[in-house]
Design an enzyme around this catalytic site. Structure first.
Site, short mmCIF file in Angstrom:
data_model
loop_
_atom_site.label_atom_id
_atom_site.label_comp_id
_atom_site.label_asym_id
_atom_site.label_seq_id
_atom_site.Cartn_x
_atom_site.Cartn_y
_atom_site.Cartn_z
N ASP A 131 8.11 -6.56 6.14
CA ASP A 131 6.72 -6.77 5.83
C ASP A 131 6.20 -8.10 6.40
O ASP A 131 5.28 -8.68 5.88
CB ASP A 131 6.62 -6.77 4.29
CG ASP A 131 5.19 -6.84 3.79
OD1 ASP A 131 4.31 -6.38 4.51
OD2 ASP A 131 4.97 -7.35 2.69
N CYS A 185 3.65 16.66 -1.09
CA CYS A 185 2.49 16.35 -1.93
C CYS A 185 1.80 17.63 -2.40
O CYS A 185 1.19 17.66 -3.47
CB CYS A 185 1.49 15.47 -1.17
SG CYS A 185 1.99 13.74 -1.04
N CYS A 191 -3.25 10.84 -7.25
CA CYS A 191 -3.51 9.46 -6.80
C CYS A 191 -4.97 9.27 -6.41
O CYS A 191 -5.59 8.25 -6.74
CB CYS A 191 -2.58 9.08 -5.65
SG CYS A 191 -2.70 10.15 -4.19
N CYS A 195 -7.64 6.60 -8.59
CA CYS A 195 -8.00 5.31 -8.01
C CYS A 195 -9.41 4.88 -8.46
O CYS A 195 -10.39 5.52 -8.10
CB CYS A 195 -7.93 5.36 -6.48
SG CYS A 195 -8.40 3.79 -5.73
N CYS A 245 1.70 9.21 -9.74
CA CYS A 245 2.36 10.15 -8.83
C CYS A 245 3.49 10.90 -9.55
O CYS A 245 4.40 10.27 -10.10
CB CYS A 245 2.92 9.40 -7.63
SG CYS A 245 3.86 10.46 -6.50
#
Length: 307
Positions: A131, A185, A191, A195, A245
């Site tokens: 990252d 999925c 999800c 949000c 999830c």
């Protein structure tokens, strides 16, 4: 050890020994499918003030430009799902920041893995990433068969969900390569529905500049008023799209002592957060990713969620 098969088996065994959840390997090269996606995401200004996302476009798509002579991308997952969680009636920080800053923890493991490869296989050169450079880590992890990129743009797995860090070793050694897994999925939109800032604009497309994590960590100026009342007590990062999830029912607590939750954090009430001093901040978040916001940033976030 003489064959690519033996080298590959050795690297995966070492990764396991060092505590990584899983290890997958891909041939280093141009990420053809990702190029148009990344370009369109940037053109949409989905990176907001994260200007670094627009830098090194070519290197981001081709690790052979980043690490000269590279032949393989070794992708690794490290679990950070905590055994103990914050209390329900307090301000929330993302679970990845409960313990020590992952950059240091993973970098040490990656260095040890590279050293082990060099000691046992021979002259292998490469670089470790977590990252911290223009590497599309989720794309490489998916290409290496470690999971699929879900509708919330996180890497998902059927066995352990998505609470883990992704890291890479990009090396100049040819290995046996894994293949991608299928998307699981299905028709689920948990999800997207959950949000609060509608950052998941459509399946698999997340506008980073609308995400609570962006507002509470990356954004250095005042948080826009149009998202007022939508943070649900999150003051550093956000786990909503992961918490809802269904695959995260299978998350298991990590076994990395450095990621253990700080006891003080478990007991912090809203009153404690409001009264946090520089000294307490320094003590509780000494080696934590929370230090990225500095105390002023954290206080700005606390003030924003309760005004």
């Amino acid at each position: 050890m003489k064959s690519t098969k033996e080298y590959t088996a050795f690297i995966k065994a070492e990764a396991k020994r060092l505590g990584f959840l899983s290890c997958g390997i891909s041939k280093a090269g141009f990420l053809e499918d990702e190029a148009p996606r990344l370009e369109s995401w940037l053109m949409n200004n989905s990176h907001g003030q994260m200007s670094y996302m627009a830098n090194n476009f070519d290197k981001r798509l081709d690790p052979t430009l980043l690490v000269e002579g590279s032949k393989s991308v070794v992708s690794l997952l490290l679990n950070y799902y905590p055994e103990n969680h914050q209390r329900d009636d307090t301000f929330k920080i993302s679970k990845y920041a409960y313990g020590e800053d992952y950059h240091f923890v993973i970098k040490d493991k990656l260095k040890e893995l590279l050293f082990s490869i060099q000691s046992n296989i021979g002259e292998v050169s490469g670089r470790a990433f977590t990252d911290s450079a223009p590497v599309l880590d989720k794309a490489w992890a998916a290409k290496s068969g470690l999971g699929w990129i879900g509708k919330n743009s996180n890497l998902l797995t059927q066995k352990v969900g998505s609470f883990y860090f992704i890291a890479e070793l990009i090396i100049d050694l040819e290995l046996e390569y894994d293949s991608a897994v299928t998307d699981h999925c299905g028709s689920c939109t948990a999800c997207i529905d959950a949000c609060p800032t509608q950052a998941i604009e459509s399946p698999y497309i997340v506008n980073g500049s609308k995400c609570i994590s962006y507002f509470t960590i990356e954004l250095k100026e005042a948080i826009p008023q149009d998202v007022k009342g939508k943070f649900e007590d999150w003051i550093f990062g956000c786990d909503i799209c992961q918490d809802v999830c269904p695959w995260n029912r299978f998350s298991k607590p990590h076994n990395e002592p450095l990621f253990n939750t700080k006891p003080e954090l478990l007991n912090f009430t809203k009153k404690d957060w409001n009264e946090i001093t520089q000294e307490t901040f320094r003590q509780v978040f000494k080696n934590s990713a929370v230090k990225r916001t500095k105390l002023e940033g954290l206080l700005r976030n606390i003030s924003f969620v309760q005004e």
